[in-house]
Design an enzyme around this catalytic site. Structure first.
Site, PDB file in Angstrom:
ATOM      1  N   CYS A   1       0.850  -1.190   0.000  1.00 29.18           N
ATOM      2  CA  CYS A   1       0.000   0.000   0.000  1.00 29.18           C
ATOM      3  C   CYS A   1       0.889   1.243   0.000  1.00 29.18           C
ATOM      4  CB  CYS A   1      -0.945   0.090   1.188  1.00 29.18           C
ATOM      5  SG  CYS A   1      -2.155  -1.218   1.251  1.00 29.18           S
TER       6      CYS A   1
ATOM      7  N   ARG B   1       3.851  -0.565  -4.782  1.00 29.68           N
ATOM      8  CA  ARG B   1       3.562  -1.054  -3.432  1.00 29.68           C
ATOM      9  C   ARG B   1       2.228  -1.798  -3.355  1.00 29.68           C
ATOM     10  NH1 ARG B   1       6.907   1.875   0.186  1.00 29.68           N
ATOM     11  NH2 ARG B   1       5.617   1.254   1.920  1.00 29.68           N
TER      12      ARG B   1
ATOM     13  N   TRP C   1      -2.786  -2.761  -1.616  1.00 32.95           N
ATOM     14  CA  TRP C   1      -2.517  -4.192  -1.694  1.00 32.95           C
ATOM     15  C   TRP C   1      -3.386  -4.795  -0.599  1.00 32.95           C
ATOM     16  CZ3 TRP C   1      -0.671  -8.259   1.308  1.00 32.95           C
ATOM     17  CH2 TRP C   1      -0.289  -9.413   0.601  1.00 32.95           C
TER      18      TRP C   1
ATOM     19  N   ASN D   1      -1.498   2.524   5.499  1.00 32.34           N
ATOM     20  CA  ASN D   1      -0.661   1.415   5.066  1.00 32.34           C
ATOM     21  C   ASN D   1      -0.307   0.614   6.307  1.00 32.34           C
ATOM     22  OD1 ASN D   1       1.383  -0.258   4.082  1.00 32.34           O
ATOM     23  ND2 ASN D   1       2.927   1.344   4.172  1.00 32.34           N
ATOM     24  N   GLY D   2      -0.650  -0.669   6.332  1.00 33.70           N
ATOM     25  CA  GLY D   2      -0.354  -1.495   7.512  1.00 33.70           C
ATOM     26  C   GLY D   2      -1.566  -2.311   7.893  1.00 33.70           C
TER      27      GLY D   2
ATOM     28  N   GLU E   1      16.439 -18.641  -7.074  1.00 30.88           N
ATOM     29  CA  GLU E   1      16.076 -17.291  -7.502  1.00 30.88           C
ATOM     30  C   GLU E   1      15.500 -17.324  -8.926  1.00 30.88           C
ATOM     31  OE1 GLU E   1      15.431 -14.530  -6.354  1.00 30.88           O
ATOM     32  OE2 GLU E   1      15.694 -13.077  -7.949  1.00 30.88           O
TER      33      GLU E   1
ATOM     34  N   LYS F   1      11.831 -15.978  -9.781  1.00 28.65           N
ATOM     35  CA  LYS F   1      11.618 -14.911 -10.778  1.00 28.65           C
ATOM     36  C   LYS F   1      10.579 -15.355 -11.799  1.00 28.65           C
ATOM     37  CE  LYS F   1      12.898 -12.288  -9.533  1.00 28.65           C
ATOM     38  NZ  LYS F   1      13.326 -11.539  -8.438  1.00 28.65           N
TER      39      LYS F   1
ATOM     40  N   GLU G   1       7.084 -15.459 -10.309  1.00 31.03           N
ATOM     41  CA  GLU G   1       6.568 -14.110 -10.020  1.00 31.03           C
ATOM     42  C   GLU G   1       5.993 -13.443 -11.258  1.00 31.03           C
ATOM     43  OE1 GLU G   1       8.979 -11.781  -6.603  1.00 31.03           O
ATOM     44  OE2 GLU G   1      10.220 -12.408  -8.262  1.00 31.03           O
TER      45      GLU G   1
ATOM     46  N   HIS H   1      16.255 -37.926  -5.431  1.00 31.08           N
ATOM     47  CA  HIS H   1      15.605 -38.294  -4.168  1.00 31.08           C
ATOM     48  C   HIS H   1      14.131 -37.906  -4.157  1.00 31.08           C
ATOM     49  CE1 HIS H   1      19.422 -39.547  -2.561  1.00 31.08           C
ATOM     50  NE2 HIS H   1      19.945 -38.390  -2.945  1.00 31.08           N
TER      51      HIS H   1
ATOM     52  N   LYS I   1       5.836  -4.810  -3.865  1.00 25.27           N
ATOM     53  CA  LYS I   1       7.290  -4.756  -3.757  1.00 25.27           C
ATOM     54  C   LYS I   1       7.767  -4.662  -2.319  1.00 25.27           C
ATOM     55  CE  LYS I   1      11.316  -3.062  -5.982  1.00 25.27           C
ATOM     56  NZ  LYS I   1      11.653  -4.437  -6.377  1.00 25.27           N
TER      57      LYS I   1
END
Ligand code: G6P
Length: 606
Positions: A2, A27, A74, A98-99, A478, A482, A485, A501, A601
């Protein structure tokens, strides 16, 4: 997570709020809204989806006023719909937040007894309702806001405006970042400096528990003890806050291509002119360290995971690595001689910050590696090391990751030097190649058409596996992250040797297996695993250097030749193909590369 903005201006604020929200959209982008005082009365416009929906709404249904607040969301509490979009309003109060207000349910029950019922499913609306209730009790706007904020548990950055109060805005911070911007007879607040960049580069940052009252010509701040305080006003360099795509189609693409330059800058700060590892700030005595505990989230976690290999191998320091959300609740014992190192692009990730606070007072020293010098994590560290990546807008981290790697490698080399675990010749052999790495990264970027071609094939897959061995294993993670995402294709990473395995059961002719295997000391082992995959009709995408590709043989499904560098540097070099494959696969799938669904982000909630 947010973004919020507030403007006490001299001009119509609606278009400026929308522009600031555009800069904060990384955000969160589930919905957006603004509220202004139009002829002295609060009015708002809210729209579901990306900011463009709000802009369209404002064309048909404009909002006048010279004071206003804005929000890009968000979603945490309540699905992304119009009634849950901010600003939230109750009677004469409008709030953006925001929070997470953790005690909103009990506050709601209390407010219900006063006959106040919410319109939305959000925690935030409770803040507006509580302030409205205190106003109703006869408190002034400032006192009502103060009393309400004192009752909130959880994390918040808040901006609040009131009916009939054209020269008043309240801001408060606890756990979520908030900056105040100073203009000429104007005042601003924003979640970060980028939001405010076109308006001002004079900023102060609120600290935990701060409560601020703004007018166009003044800012008064009280800290968590209720004492009136001043917060330093800093003038930021303008180029730190540039916000344009520079001719690229996406921020992610631009940021991938920026890597040779930003890594070169990081190297300039972490290597002396004669290629000795050094620090841009402070000093570290690695020979007094018994153990390094590294904690982070997401991509930053994989930077830590890679660094574990470097610190252990090059400097002989035992390293624990953990994701912050697990670390913080596990209550791990922190023994004497432990240095705790936190890696975070934003420096605001809630779990990483909580993990840092858990270690404060227990570890010998708190180090951080961040991209935002003014962030909470940087400020609460004994030593905060910058990564020099510049502003990163793409939600999927690229250049911040490789700059984190570069800084962590420089630290591992410094540790090796201090502890005498590498000879001067061995050290220089690495640092000379480190110095030349930007050139080699450019050579890898020159192969982008080949990665694009391979990506078109990857885009047809439903599942993709990534394999790596040794220091390339964290990078396999990573690479898979990526890809997930930005392309939404299911991807998993395995240590090459672990494949047999269990995960090898997933392999068939439909599953591409991306193998990052430079011709290093472990190459032959990895190629045996490649053979095991091919024996089961798995399709190998091999990324290796010329020698590696020759030795792997002709049966490989797809391959791209990579330039060569010192094997210690390979995780940084092979980040380029990991990122390009994800980027081009996403392009082939037509997803929203810079703002992938459901992500944000900066994750400032748990
Ligand atoms: C989010 C972002 C990731 C990032 C992670 C940690 O999940 O989408 O790209 O790696 O947060 O963020 P930080 O700012 O702490 O590095």
């Amino acid at each position: 997570m947010c973004g919020i903005v507030g403007i006490l201006g001299q001009h119509e604020v609606a278009p400026i709020l929308v522009d600031a929200l555009k800069r904060l959209e990384y955000r969160g982008y589930d919905s957006a809204g603004i509220a202004t005082l139009q002829n002295g009365s609060l009015d708002r416009r809210r729209a579901v989806g990306k900011l463009v929906e709000l802009s369209d709404l404002l064309v048909h249904n404009p909002l006048a006023g010279k004071i206003g607040i804005g929000h890009t969301r968000w979603a945490t509490h309540g699905e992304p719909n119009e009634k849950n979009a901010h600003p939230h309003k109750c009677g004469p109060v409008a709030v953006v937040h925001n929070g997470i207000v953790e005690n909103f349910r009990e506050l709601r029950e209390e407010l219900a007894e006063r006959g106040l019922t919410p319109e939305s499913d959000t925690d935030t609306e409770t803040v507006a309702m509580l302030i409205a209730a205190y106003l109703d009790d006869g408190l002034s706007p400032v006192d009502a806001a103060k009393k309400a904020i004192e009752r909130l548990h959880g994390a918040f950055a808040l901006a609040i405006i009131f009916d009939g109060e054209d020269d008043l805005m309240i801001a408060a911070r606890q756990g979520s970042p908030l900056a105040i911007g100073y203009g000429s007879d104007e005042m601003y607040i924003g979640s970060d400096a980028i939001a405010l960049a076109p308006m001002t580069n004079k900023l102060s940052y609120l600290e935990e528990g701060d409560f601020a009252v703004l007018t166009r010509s003044s800012v008064s701040i009280w800290d968590k003890t209720g004492t009136q305080v001043q917060r330093d006003i800093r003038t930021l360099r303008g180029d730190n806050n540039r916000y344009d795509k520079d001719g690229f189609q996406h921020f992610m693409e631009k940021e991938i291509h920026e890597q040779p330059n930003v890594i070169s800058e990081a190297i300039d700060h972490y290597l002396t002119s004669d290629n000795q590892p050094c620090l841009p700030v402070g000093e570290l005595e690695f020979n007094k360290i018994d153990r390094l505990t590294m904690v982070a989230c997401g991509t930053a976690y994989y930077a830590c995971f890679t660094a574990k290999y470097w610190f252990e191998r090059l400097a002989g320091i035992p390293v624990d690595v953990d994701v912050a959300s697990e670390f913080r609740y596990r209550e791990p014992p922190i023994t004497k001689g432990t240095v705790a190192l936190f890696v975070s692009q934003s420096g605001e990730t809630a779990d990483t910050l909580a993990a840092l606070r858990y270690c404060a007072g227990k570890a010998d020293q708190i180090l951080s590696v961040t991209n935002v010098a003014e962030s909470s994590i940087a400020r609460e560290s004994d030593l905060a090391l910058p990564i020099y990546a510049g502003v990163e807008i793409g939600v999927a981290s690229t250049k911040a990751f490789t700059c984190q790697l570069a800084v962590l490698l420089a630290l591992a080399l410094k540790a090796a030097q201090q502890r005498g675990t590498l000879s001067q010749e061995e050290l220089l052999e690495i640092t000379r190649d480190f110095r030349n790495l930007p050139m080699v990264l450019n050579a890898a970027l020159d192969q982008k058409d080949k990665f694009e071609k391979v990506s078109r094939k990857l885009a047809e897959a439903r599942d993709i596996l990534f394999l790596g061995r040794g220091v390339m294993y964290p990078l396999a993670h990573e690479g898979a992250l990526k890809l997930k995402e930005v392309s939404y294709i299911h991807a998993e990473a395995y240590a090459s040797g672990e494949l047999k395995h269990g995960p090898i059961a997933l392999v068939d002719a439909k599953v591409p297996v991306v193998v990052m295997a430079p011709k290093d000391g472990l190459f032959d082992k990895t190629i045996s695993n490649v053979q095991e995959v091919m024996a089961r009709k798995g399709k190998i995408v091999l990324l290796s250097d010329a020698q590696g590709l020759t030795e792997a043989g002709p049966e490989i499904w797809r391959s791209v030749e990579m330039p060569k560098t010192h094997e210690v540097l390979n995780p940084i070099l092979y980040s380029i193909p990991a990122q390009l494959l994800a980027y081009y696969t996403a392009i082939a799938k037509g997803t929203d590369v810079d703002q992938p669904r459901n992500l944000a982000k900066s994750v400032t909630v748990e």
